[in-house]
Scaffold this motif. Structure first.
Motif, mmCIF file in Angstrom:
data_model
loop_
_atom_site.group_PDB
_atom_site.id
_atom_site.type_symbol
_atom_site.label_atom_id
_atom_site.label_comp_id
_atom_site.label_asym_id
_atom_site.label_seq_id
_atom_site.Cartn_x
_atom_site.Cartn_y
_atom_site.Cartn_z
ATOM 1 N N ARG A 35 37.372 30.349 48.215
ATOM 2 C CA ARG A 35 38.204 31.012 49.236
ATOM 3 C C ARG A 35 37.922 30.457 50.636
ATOM 4 O O ARG A 35 37.766 31.212 51.610
ATOM 5 C CB ARG A 35 38.004 32.525 49.202
ATOM 6 N N GLU A 86 42.936 28.580 51.971
ATOM 7 C CA GLU A 86 43.616 29.867 51.891
ATOM 8 C C GLU A 86 44.779 29.922 52.877
ATOM 9 O O GLU A 86 45.877 30.367 52.544
ATOM 10 C CB GLU A 86 42.627 31.007 52.188
ATOM 11 N N ARG A 139 47.733 32.189 48.829
ATOM 12 C CA ARG A 139 47.145 32.587 47.556
ATOM 13 C C ARG A 139 47.996 32.149 46.379
ATOM 14 O O ARG A 139 47.490 31.729 45.343
ATOM 15 C CB ARG A 139 46.961 34.111 47.572
ATOM 16 N N ASP A 140 49.328 32.222 46.509
ATOM 17 C CA ASP A 140 50.205 31.820 45.412
ATOM 18 C C ASP A 140 50.040 30.333 45.118
ATOM 19 O O ASP A 140 49.926 29.920 43.963
ATOM 20 C CB ASP A 140 51.656 32.144 45.775
ATOM 21 N N THR A 198 46.642 29.653 43.513
ATOM 22 C CA THR A 198 46.618 30.078 42.118
ATOM 23 C C THR A 198 47.216 29.012 41.219
ATOM 24 O O THR A 198 46.649 28.666 40.167
ATOM 25 C CB THR A 198 47.394 31.400 41.953
ATOM 26 N N GLN A 219 49.694 41.907 52.605
ATOM 27 C CA GLN A 219 48.528 41.156 52.155
ATOM 28 C C GLN A 219 47.693 41.980 51.168
ATOM 29 O O GLN A 219 47.965 43.151 50.918
ATOM 30 C CB GLN A 219 47.676 40.732 53.346
ATOM 31 N N PRO A 269 41.654 42.393 42.820
ATOM 32 C CA PRO A 269 42.631 42.228 43.897
ATOM 33 C C PRO A 269 43.652 43.365 43.889
ATOM 34 O O PRO A 269 44.310 43.616 42.885
ATOM 35 C CB PRO A 269 43.295 40.889 43.561
ATOM 36 N N GLY A 297 38.773 39.044 52.151
ATOM 37 C CA GLY A 297 40.134 38.937 52.624
ATOM 38 C C GLY A 297 40.239 39.272 54.101
ATOM 39 O O GLY A 297 39.233 39.328 54.805
ATOM 40 N N TYR A 323 43.999 38.313 52.222
ATOM 41 C CA TYR A 323 44.634 37.129 51.667
ATOM 42 C C TYR A 323 46.126 37.386 51.495
ATOM 43 O O TYR A 323 46.594 38.518 51.475
ATOM 44 C CB TYR A 323 44.035 36.786 50.302
ATOM 45 N N GLY A 324 46.859 36.276 51.306
ATOM 46 C CA GLY A 324 48.277 36.386 50.993
ATOM 47 C C GLY A 324 49.172 36.033 52.159
ATOM 48 O O GLY A 324 48.835 36.256 53.325
ATOM 49 N N GLU A 336 54.468 36.446 45.609
ATOM 50 C CA GLU A 336 53.176 35.829 45.366
ATOM 51 C C GLU A 336 52.699 36.233 43.989
ATOM 52 O O GLU A 336 52.933 37.368 43.553
ATOM 53 C CB GLU A 336 52.141 36.255 46.413
ATOM 54 N N PHE A 344 49.261 36.320 41.431
ATOM 55 C CA PHE A 344 47.812 36.211 41.406
ATOM 56 C C PHE A 344 47.312 35.874 40.007
ATOM 57 O O PHE A 344 46.120 35.909 39.742
ATOM 58 C CB PHE A 344 47.170 37.516 41.857
#
Length: 473
Positions: free
Chosen positions: A90, A95, A100-101, A104, A275, A292, A330, A332-333, A469, A471
């Motif tokens: 991370r 990031e 995040r998508d 992944t 997020q 998450p 985080g 995140y996103g 997104e 995960f």
């Protein structure tokens, strides 16, 4: 049934347009930096192989040809393993650069390719040396394992990585509880750590020059430090500094729970609506396993998460008591309001996927009637955050349409069987006759979102305005 209101009022004002533009510029800069790092390290690996006589060896068409291809696959596999560690660590550069998508997808792609190239590296080196020495390749491989420094460790590391690869295949992944899969996945760190020494002790391309040796030792030390800093150190320090603790735990629907977390100066965490955090609750054994969960309300004086109770991790949420300490990684996103370019909003969520959509609806700006929320649940009693939805309907003028019941057996599996007479694109055009002015935010399982995205594009929604997104690794 669609519910409207006659007396909406404004909510929290959004970031100004100039601020959103600046955020997009920063995101582009982070992405360019991440891409530059990947290309720079990749080109260095190629340069190592070329400087070691790789091109000339390939043209020889003999045992050395096979050996040098083994060297090349080993270098590329080592580089991809480095990326695997950095993607799992991370690191803010990746990031913020890929989201995040994107990470992944990269994690899965890089993981499988690093494994196959590692296998090719082993097979090609054994075959190349066997051809040159005139011995059986199996005998040569056995000699590698027992006679070369670090090879026993590398063999153990390869077996651990094989275990991670097998359990990451989607069919096997679906048979495992999240907690079991997560624990097995952590063995990837140990596998990489065991495989590394033989490369740095005996690998010709790792020891070909002082510069190459310095590079590989430095880059792997940096990767290890990134794991310690960004996966362990910073989450613990930030959570302690903000004194994060459970404020309340409330049942939500028939099988859901909403947890509110309070703390000091939460605004400095920089969380935005849409997020998610990786949450750890210090309530006893098993607290080290992070889960998450998206924010289900716009971040403010509290952080709110909502989950459907489906496994051990979510079941523990219902048993939390106020005052429990919390550690978060985080935020995140990238499924945030900065992605918006249209005037209106269409939000479509399945089950617990409604959580980030509600946080966005609370935080974003839109006129009464300009936001439509579609939710999908198998039974009405499972619907989450109904009080928050009612508040958005009454105060913000959000239009709300729940789809309840078993899924349609037709090509548009994202809708309920009660609407199976409709083609998905036709239903969307009926509900939203002016798709050109909408941004669409969707959240649900990967397969569900894939079907929905296909129908959204067929209905005339611009692909760059469909935001989601995933995960799932």
């Amino acid at each position: 049934m669609t519910t409207t209101t006659t007396r909406p009022r404004a909510s929290v004002p959004p970031a100004a347009g100039a601020s959103k533009h600046a955020n997009r510029r920063r995101a582009q800069a982070w992405r360019m930096g991440a891409i530059t790092v990947i290309w720079a390290t990749s080109l260095f690996v190629v340069a190592l192989w070329v400087s070691g006589g790789g091109v000339a060896a390939v043209l020889g068409l003999n045992g050395e040809t096979v050996t040098t291809l083994g060297r090349l696959t080993g270098l590329v596999a080592a580089n991809l393993l480095l990326y695997q560690v950095l993607l799992m660590a991370r690191v803010p550069l990746f990031e913020r650069g890929f989201g995040r998508d994107g990470i992944t997808r990269m994690h899965r792609f890089v993981g499988f390719w690093s494994f196959w190239l590692m296998g090719a590296h082993i097979a090609l080196l054994a075959l190349g040396y066997a051809i040159t020495a005139g011995v059986n390749p199996v005998v040569e491989l056995w000699g590698f394992i027992w006679d070369y420094p670090g090879m026993l460790l590398a063999t153990a590391g390869t077996l651990l990585i094989l275990l991670v690869v097998i359990t990451s295949i989607r069919r096997a992944r679906r048979r495992l509880r999240y907690e079991s899969w997560h624990l097995l996945h952590l063995y990837a760190y140990l596998g990489v750590g065991l495989a590394l020494p033989h490369q740095l002790w005996t690998g010709a391309d790792f020891l070909s020059s002082p510069l190459a040796t310095l590079y590989w030792w430095s880059i792997w030390a940096l990767a290890a430090a990134s794991v310690l800093v960004f996966r362990i150190g910073m989450p613990v320090l930030r959570s302690t500094r903000h004194s994060l603790r459970v404020a309340s735990v409330e049942p939500d629907g028939a099988r859901g729970v909403t947890v509110r977390v309070a703390g000091r100066d939460l605004a400095s965490l920089g969380a935005r609506a849409g997020q998610f955090f990786v949450w750890r609750f210090l309530d006893g054994p098993g607290w080290t396993r992070g889960h998450p969960f998206s924010l289900s309300a716009a971040p403010g004086r509290e952080l709110t998460l909502t989950a459907r109770v489906v496994g051990d991790g979510t079941r523990r949420l219902a048993g939390l008591v106020p005052g429990t300490r919390v550690i978060v990684e985080g935020p995140y996103g990238e499924m945030t309001g900065e992605r918006r370019t249209g005037k209106k909003l269409l939000m479509i969520g399945a089950g617990a996927g409604v959580a980030p959509l509600l946080s966005l609806l609370e935080a974003e700006e839109y006129a009464p009637g300009d936001a439509l929320l579609l939710t999908r649940d198998s039974v009405a009693e499972d619907a989450l955050r109904q009080s928050a939805i009612a508040e958005l309907v009454s105060r913000r003028g959000v239009r709300y349409l729940p789809f309840v019941g078993p899924r349609s057996s037709g090509p548009s599996g994202w809708i309920a069987a009660s609407h199976s007479a409709w083609a998905g694109p036709d239903l969307l055009r009926h509900l939203v006759p002016d798709p050109a002015v909408y941004d669409v935010f969707i959240c649900g399982t990967a397969a569900w979102m894939k079907d929905l995205t296909r129908d959204l594009e067929s209905a005339g929604f611009a692909p760059h305005r469909i935001h989601s997104e995933s995960f799932t690794i």
